[in-house]
Design a protein around this motif. Structure first.
Motif, PDB file in Angstrom:
ATOM      1  N   ARG A 156      -2.389  -3.292  14.281  1.00  0.00           N
ATOM      2  CA  ARG A 156      -3.441  -4.302  14.177  1.00  0.00           C
ATOM      3  C   ARG A 156      -4.714  -3.701  13.590  1.00  0.00           C
ATOM      4  O   ARG A 156      -5.383  -4.323  12.743  1.00  0.00           O
ATOM      5  CB  ARG A 156      -3.705  -4.887  15.557  1.00  0.00           C
ATOM      6  N   ILE A 157      -5.044  -2.499  14.033  1.00  0.00           N
ATOM      7  CA  ILE A 157      -6.272  -1.877  13.547  1.00  0.00           C
ATOM      8  C   ILE A 157      -6.113  -1.416  12.104  1.00  0.00           C
ATOM      9  O   ILE A 157      -7.029  -1.583  11.287  1.00  0.00           O
ATOM     10  CB  ILE A 157      -6.652  -0.694  14.459  1.00  0.00           C
ATOM     11  N   VAL A 158      -4.966  -0.832  11.752  1.00  0.00           N
ATOM     12  CA  VAL A 158      -4.740  -0.415  10.365  1.00  0.00           C
ATOM     13  C   VAL A 158      -4.802  -1.623   9.442  1.00  0.00           C
ATOM     14  O   VAL A 158      -5.382  -1.573   8.355  1.00  0.00           O
ATOM     15  CB  VAL A 158      -3.392   0.318  10.231  1.00  0.00           C
ATOM     16  N   THR A 159      -4.202  -2.735   9.881  1.00  0.00           N
ATOM     17  CA  THR A 159      -4.228  -3.945   9.074  1.00  0.00           C
ATOM     18  C   THR A 159      -5.659  -4.439   8.879  1.00  0.00           C
ATOM     19  O   THR A 159      -6.069  -4.783   7.758  1.00  0.00           O
ATOM     20  CB  THR A 159      -3.392  -5.054   9.740  1.00  0.00           C
ATOM     21  N   ALA A 218      -4.057  -0.583  -4.013  1.00  0.00           N
ATOM     22  CA  ALA A 218      -3.503   0.632  -3.408  1.00  0.00           C
ATOM     23  C   ALA A 218      -3.593   0.582  -1.883  1.00  0.00           C
ATOM     24  O   ALA A 218      -2.644   0.946  -1.175  1.00  0.00           O
ATOM     25  CB  ALA A 218      -4.244   1.863  -3.938  1.00  0.00           C
ATOM     26  N   VAL A 219      -4.731   0.130  -1.372  1.00  0.00           N
ATOM     27  CA  VAL A 219      -4.920   0.058   0.075  1.00  0.00           C
ATOM     28  C   VAL A 219      -3.965  -0.958   0.701  1.00  0.00           C
ATOM     29  O   VAL A 219      -3.335  -0.694   1.737  1.00  0.00           O
ATOM     30  CB  VAL A 219      -6.388  -0.305   0.396  1.00  0.00           C
ATOM     31  N   LEU A 220      -3.827  -2.126   0.087  1.00  0.00           N
ATOM     32  CA  LEU A 220      -2.974  -3.167   0.657  1.00  0.00           C
ATOM     33  C   LEU A 220      -1.497  -2.788   0.588  1.00  0.00           C
ATOM     34  O   LEU A 220      -0.743  -3.012   1.544  1.00  0.00           O
ATOM     35  CB  LEU A 220      -3.215  -4.494  -0.080  1.00  0.00           C
ATOM     36  N   VAL A 221      -1.059  -2.235  -0.532  1.00  0.00           N
ATOM     37  CA  VAL A 221       0.339  -1.791  -0.643  1.00  0.00           C
ATOM     38  C   VAL A 221       0.632  -0.728   0.402  1.00  0.00           C
ATOM     39  O   VAL A 221       1.681  -0.750   1.076  1.00  0.00           O
ATOM     40  CB  VAL A 221       0.618  -1.252  -2.061  1.00  0.00           C
ATOM     41  N   ASP A 222      -0.308   0.180   0.577  1.00  0.00           N
ATOM     42  CA  ASP A 222      -0.080   1.257   1.531  1.00  0.00           C
ATOM     43  C   ASP A 222      -0.004   0.740   2.962  1.00  0.00           C
ATOM     44  O   ASP A 222       0.876   1.137   3.730  1.00  0.00           O
ATOM     45  CB  ASP A 222      -1.208   2.287   1.416  1.00  0.00           C
ATOM     46  N   ALA A 223      -0.904  -0.154   3.333  1.00  0.00           N
ATOM     47  CA  ALA A 223      -0.957  -0.631   4.718  1.00  0.00           C
ATOM     48  C   ALA A 223       0.206  -1.550   5.054  1.00  0.00           C
ATOM     49  O   ALA A 223       0.783  -1.459   6.152  1.00  0.00           O
ATOM     50  CB  ALA A 223      -2.287  -1.344   4.968  1.00  0.00           C
TER      51      ALA A 223
END
Length: 757
Positions: free
Chosen positions: A653-656, A687-692
């Motif tokens: 939840r926090i990473v998202t 990059a951030v969204l693909v990674d998360a």
């Protein structure tokens, strides 16, 4: 980290007082940083093109034209630049330009014997060229105000200013406006998302407070760095965005862990210590990985890239200090009041009932299928990267409505040659160009150069050349190509776009043409060729530094060989997909109308390098956050699959939320009117969204399920090394608790068999 926690708790009010005093000081000293940033830095000082430019300046007091005035005859389709009234007005403008302070080498269509390349194909427009000495910043300052003075809308002609100096000025002005708009978009939406994540206005305000501290600290860091070296104007947009994003990321993890400890019944001070011991150590470790990735940019000799290393490392440090020093002091002062002004409460669930726990279990039930499907999707996204065509930015990075863009578009559409993008071929040896036989040498060489494909004209001391023929012979204008006893130079005017494969091919052809004396080749296209060459030479070293340092840091944290290798491979896969998407959009031109940019068929040669170092560090952020919780469970005896599921539930939840907030910051930059900033914004957000969402939430659990116990394997010697020197994220909290109880009530406690940090 425990010592730092104790220190902050003891000095909480002093820490907050110092932070409050720092804010206005940073705003005062760093607020004017934009006036000290550079528009240039795109050239390797040791390259052939840079040496050619320096020699041209020192020996001949000239250089490539960087001021262009586009003059257009008024009066309808029949009007011509050869009309007497138009010629008189054009010559008057040229004389005015030549009289400007610092202006030199002014030449116009009319003063150059009506040279055809300086006249548009329809005969209605002509060019005036000038040159101002110095680097991009000196040119920008010297040409300030020229655009207004040379914008003519009445009389026999209209006129408008273009050229490199005006391009740099307008890019800088637009970048500052873009930054203000991005901040106005980001802040209210960020606050709303934080309230939704925490359910409390007080808790949501803490990351924003640290973010404000980090952004103002960023301005101060940049101001200090500009006193030591050049910092790119683009660094202001990116590093302030990173400062806000990273501060919020780090604060999210510490505040969330603090609330988690409060929910377990610990007193506020103890909860702060436990949050520092776990999430705080993770934040410190994460900040180190991001800083290492950015520091890899120092291997490149181009000031533009190095400026991001200096500024980026400083920004990461500022955000980390805010999260690790100021935030714990705030938490200690607030105590349980952190949940004041609650709009709603998140009811804690059992771990096994959580969404992310269920997702991890679902992925681990079909790990092979998940790996195949997600990996195939990322590979497909990355395929366009195979045909990347790197170039340099020109006036087309600005919106079509910009005045300098209008001039550039008119020249590209209406003129057969690229006068302002001429290559300079400069003699590098010591000889007298007027000695017997030298004129014949220059004549033969100029004829050979003018016969090359992609050459519109060659200007030399012996005349003006077109397709192997000398049109005029020596004349008054050709005298500028010699210096008494100090050599000669030739101007090779291209008929192709300078920042294109054809422009690069022309540079290589000019350099390969046998010369009767040693020469250096400079100019816009030569800068592109030299820039790509130096990046190609240094890139393997930068990649190796990032990979090796990241591997070592991850090993010190987890004590495993496989987990760091897995992290590196998945990050490369994620970034390849991001780069492929950028090529598909910005190079190939898909969605150009939606995103409001002009595709040029290339992507700036600096973007892949810069994005790799920044995005790799940001991706490792989430890898570290997830691995730290998984490793904590493993150290406390959980089985591999249980540790993975619990770790994902604790951080999912926090990473998202952190990824969404960081992506929001970068998406705001995608609204920029400068295409380079837009590419950065879209690239980093993607990059951030693909990674998360794809890497951490699917591929990591699937991979770790298949690897099983091998996830935590290392040779005996390395295991011993890790036991002694490793970074133990879970310096087991039961040991911390025992230590604290002993301080209060001295009692005998059995020694733990688990290692100490």
């Amino acid at each position: 980290m425990r010592r730092l926690g104790h220190l902050v708790l003891r000095r909480r009010r002093l820490v907050l007082a110092l932070a409050l005093a720092f804010l206005p000081l940073a705003a005062l000293l760093g607020g004017g940083v934009k006036d000290h940033l550079s528009s240039g830095g795109f050239t390797d000082p040791a390259s052939e093109s840079a040496r050619a430019a320096r020699r041209l300046e020192s020996r001949f007091s000239t250089g490539a034209p960087n001021v262009v005035v586009l003059v257009t005859a008024r009066g309808g389709p029949e009007a011509s630049v050869d009309d007497p009234a138009v010629e008189a007005a054009g010559l008057a403008l040229a004389h005015r330009l030549a009289a400007e302070p610092g202006m030199r080498a002014v030449i116009s269509y009319w003063s150059a014997f009506h040279a055809p390349p300086l006249r548009s194909q329809n005969g209605r427009s002509a060019l005036i060229l000038g040159q101002v000495p110095g680097d991009e910043d000196a040119v920008r300052v010297a040409t300030a105000g020229l655009a207004a003075r040379y914008r003519v809308t009445a009389g026999p002609v209209t006129a408008e200013l273009g050229g490199a100096g005006e391009v740099f000025r307008q890019i800088e002005d637009q970048a500052q406006r873009d930054l203000r708009r991005a901040e106005a978009i980001t802040l209210p939406i960020t606050l709303l998302v934080l309230v939704l994540v925490f359910g409390s206005a007080v808790a949501a305000g803490l990351p924003l407070a640290v973010g404000a501290l980090a952004v103002l600290g960023t301005f101060l860091v940049l101001r200090v760095v500009t006193a030591l070296t050049d910092v790119s104007i683009f660094a202001l947009n990116l590093t302030t965005g990173m400062g806000l994003g990273l501060a919020i990321d780090y604060s999210l993890f510490i505040v969330s862990r603090y609330r988690e400890e409060l929910a377990q019944g610990f007193e506020p001070d103890r909860a702060v210590l436990r949050a520092m011991q776990t999430a705080g150590r993770t934040v410190a470790f994460s900040a180190l990985t991001v800083a290492v990735s950015l520091a890899a940019l120092l291997v490149f000799p181009l000031p533009f890239l190095r400026s991001f290393a200096y500024a980026g490392v400083g920004v990461v440090a500022t955000a980390a200090v805010g999260a690790l020093v100021v935030l714990p002091a705030l938490l200690a002062v607030l105590g349980r009041r952190i949940d004041r002004l609650s709009l709603f409460r998140h009811r804690p669930k059992e771990v096994e009932d959580g969404f992310w726990y269920g997702r991890a279990r679902a992925v681990m039930r079909r790990p092979v299928a998940v790996l195949v499907v997600v990996t195939a999707g990322l590979v497909v996204l990355g395929v366009p990267f195979l045909h990347i065509d790197a170039g340099l930015a020109d006036d087309r990075v600005l919106a079509p409505g910009a005045s300098v863009r209008r001039v550039g578009d008119a020249i590209r559409a209406g003129f057969s040659s690229k006068e302002a993008a001429a290559l300079a071929v400069v003699s590098s040896g010591e000889f007298d160009a007027r000695a017997p036989g030298r004129a014949d040498d220059i004549d033969r060489y100029a004829k050979a150069l003018s016969s090359l494909p992609g050459v519109a004209r060659v200007d030399a001391a012996t005349g003006f050349y077109l397709s192997g023929f000398n049109l005029l012979g020596p004349n008054e204008l050709s005298r500028r190509f010699t210096a008494a006893g100090r050599g000669t130079w030739l101007s090779v005017v291209p008929s192709v776009e300078p920042f294109s494969p054809a422009g690069e091919k022309l540079v290589k052809a000019v350099r390969a043409t046998p010369a009767p004396f040693p020469v250096l080749v400079g100019g816009d296209s030569a800068r592109l060729v030299d820039g790509k060459a130096v990046l190609g030479r240094r890139l393997p070293l930068a990649l190796a530094l990032v990979a090796v340092s990241t591997f070592v840091l991850l090993f010190l944290m987890v004590g495993s060989l496989l987990v760091p290798v897995k992290a590196l491979l998945l990050n490369v896969l994620s970034l390849s997909a991001t780069f492929g998407a950028l090529v598909f959009v910005f190079q190939d031109g898909h969605f150009a109308r939606l995103l409001h940019f002009t595709p040029t068929g290339t992507i700036s040669v600096f973007i892949p390098v810069l994005l790799f170092c920044i995005a790799f560090g940001l991706s490792m952020d989430y890898e570290v956050f997830l691995l730290s919780r998984i490793k904590e469970e493993v150290d406390l005896g959980a089985a591999n699959d249980d540790a993975v599921a619990v770790g994902l539930e604790r951080t999912g939840r926090i990473v998202t939320a952190a990824a969404l907030l960081l992506a929001l910051v970068f998406v705001a930059f995608a609204t920029a009117q400068v295409t380079v900033v837009k590419v950065f914004g879209v690239g980093l957000a993607l990059a951030v969204l693909v990674d998360a969402f794809l890497i951490r939430a699917t591929l990591v659990p699937a991979f770790m399920r298949l690897a099983g116990r091998a996830n935590w394997w290392a040779p005996r010697g390395l295991r011993r090394f890790h036991l002694r020197y490793g970074i133990w994220e879970a310096e087991p909290l039961d040991i911390v608790d025992v230590t604290e109880r002993r301080a209060a009530e001295p009692v005998e406690e059995p020694a733990s068999s688990l290692p100490s940090a």
